[in-house]
Structure formats: C-alpha cells, structure tokens
Design an enzyme around this catalytic site. Sequence first.
Site, PDB file in Angstrom:
ATOM      1  N   ASP A  64       0.844  -1.196   0.000  1.00  0.00           N
ATOM      2  CA  ASP A  64       0.000   0.000   0.000  1.00  0.00           C
ATOM      3  C   ASP A  64       0.879   1.245   0.000  1.00  0.00           C
ATOM      4  OD1 ASP A  64      -2.980   1.098   0.925  1.00  0.00           O
ATOM      5  OD2 ASP A  64      -1.330   2.296   1.738  1.00  0.00           O
ATOM      6  N   TYR A  69       3.121  10.064  -0.746  1.00  0.00           N
ATOM      7  CA  TYR A  69       4.237   9.498   0.015  1.00  0.00           C
ATOM      8  C   TYR A  69       5.573   9.749  -0.684  1.00  0.00           C
ATOM      9  CZ  TYR A  69       0.579   6.725   2.384  1.00  0.00           C
ATOM     10  OH  TYR A  69      -0.533   6.307   3.067  1.00  0.00           O
ATOM     11  N   LYS A  94      -2.906   5.959  -4.161  1.00  0.00           N
ATOM     12  CA  LYS A  94      -3.982   6.877  -3.806  1.00  0.00           C
ATOM     13  C   LYS A  94      -3.847   8.211  -4.528  1.00  0.00           C
ATOM     14  CE  LYS A  94      -3.702   4.877   0.824  1.00  0.00           C
ATOM     15  NZ  LYS A  94      -2.270   4.470   0.790  1.00  0.00           N
ATOM     16  N   HIS A 127      -7.736   9.802  -1.479  1.00  0.00           N
ATOM     17  CA  HIS A 127      -6.976   9.803  -0.228  1.00  0.00           C
ATOM     18  C   HIS A 127      -7.726  10.489   0.920  1.00  0.00           C
ATOM     19  CE1 HIS A 127      -2.532   9.412   1.163  1.00  0.00           C
ATOM     20  NE2 HIS A 127      -3.364   9.151   2.141  1.00  0.00           N
TER      21      HIS A 127
END
Length: 292
Positions: A64, A69, A94, A127
């Site tokens: 994931d 990120y 996401k 998200h």
Amino acid sequence: MQSKGPEILTLNAYAGDAESTGGAVGTTGIGIPQLGLGVFQTPEGKETVDSVRWALEAGYRHIDTAAVYGNERSVGEGMRESGVLRRDIFLTTKLWNDDIRAGRTEEAFYESLDRLGTSYVDLYLIHWPVDGWQRAWEVMVDLYHQHRIRAIGVSNFQRHHLEELRAISAVRPAVDQIESSPQFLNQELIDYCHGKRIHVEVWSPLGGTGGTLLKDPVLQQIAEAHGKSPAQVVIRWHLQRGVIVIPKSTHEERIRQNFDVFDFSLDNAEMAAVSALNTDTRNGADPDNFDF
C-alpha cells in the site's frame, strides 16, 4: 493452529446499490490479502526498495502506497527486485488532495502508473474527502471501465461521506481505508461499512509512530502468554476483527515478524482486553477537520 498466510478477502470491485437493484450486486471477485505492508513516511530510495522486497520475500502479497508518500518509484523497484510476478501482488496507491482539487484525477493516475512502472493498479483510493472528490470518483469509475484499475475505493471517508457517495453514484467503494487501533477503535464506522459490504482497511494499526501503545502492560501480558510480541498481538486482533491491516516497518526482522501472526489466535477475553484499551483518541487527522 491458524493458516500460514493471510485470508484473501473478496472485494466488491464494481458494485451497484443492492437496494436499488433488487438485491443484485455486481462483483469482479478481486481478492485482497488481509495483511499487507504500508510505506507511509518511508522515503524514496533504498529504504523503501528494501522494505518492499523484504516483505514480498517474506510472503506478503499486498503493498500500500500513495502519490503523496513520494516513494512510488521505489515501491515499483522493490516489487521488480523481489522476483514475485506482478499479477501475484495486490498494489494500492492513492489520489492526492491537490490533484482532486485541481481536477487532475486522470493525469495524476497515469503519473502514478509511470512512477510505479506498472500498467495497472489493483486498488485506487481517494486519499481524503476534499472539495471535488465527487467528480474524482466519476473519473475513477471511467478508469475502472478502461481496465487500468481493478477496484476503486476511498480513504478517510466518514459515514456521511459514504452516504453522499451512495446518493450520487451507483458504484459502491470496494474499500474505505481509515484510522483504527486499540486506542482508537472507530468501531461504529467499521460496523457501518461492513453492513454496506464495504471492506475496511486500517492505518496506524499499531498506534502510530512514536506512540506508547505497544508498551501497554495488557498487551505485554497477552504477548507473553502466546510467545509473541505486542505488535503481533495487535495485528492478530485486527485480523480477527475482520479488517484489512497494513502495518509499516523499514526493519527486515520486524517486517517478517509482523507477518508471523498466523500460528496463534486470541480468545474472546483477550480480544475484549485489547478493545478495552480504547480512548477514542485519534493519532492522525480528523476527516471532518483537516487543513491539507
């Protein structure tokens, strides 16, 4: 003695509202491993590459990540270095808030594919429920029809967000990824999702970075009784609750240890004792009150 690997749960990857269709619910039968590796706050580069590779070598088949990120390239590299076939890995990423607000859903999705080095993702999530998420959902449905996404879902949606989504779309999210830990059960939302055949994934499952949850004497006592670590006890507790759990780590031994949770189970009293640690205190942001 439990099975030697995580349960594979079936996602309602593209499903109409059962009530409005006389009970008929479409599903493509996408299987999602109930235990995966999360890579939040894991930096781009060797640390993420190694973490993903170690996880896949240890038996994980669920990774994931998210655009925000900043490590999608490294996730893709770790997957390739592992030697595990792409089709055997369940990959989630996401759609970030800025792209939702800017109406860039399709562009952002293809940018993620490019960074990951893959032609599709297994699960694509909104998200956070920022302004414009409704239009983003419509675009994600289109991408699903183009077979670039195997299932679509949401993250950090409260009950009222899910009810609005149900009112505007015949497509039910396969997943809602939300915060949950023994300190913040979020059980009412979990129960609501399960009642609507929406699977729940949980983030910060171990109480979050820098937290003190794993030092709790209740967890330590249960862990000692099973010859396990407090983290393993908490992961097992999540699995027995019926949620999908994605603990993160960048340490090889801990990644392996977090996966070694299928040779024991918690009894009802132990489950209740872990749940009793609830303080209703979030570790992360409130989906109804955030500023990013």
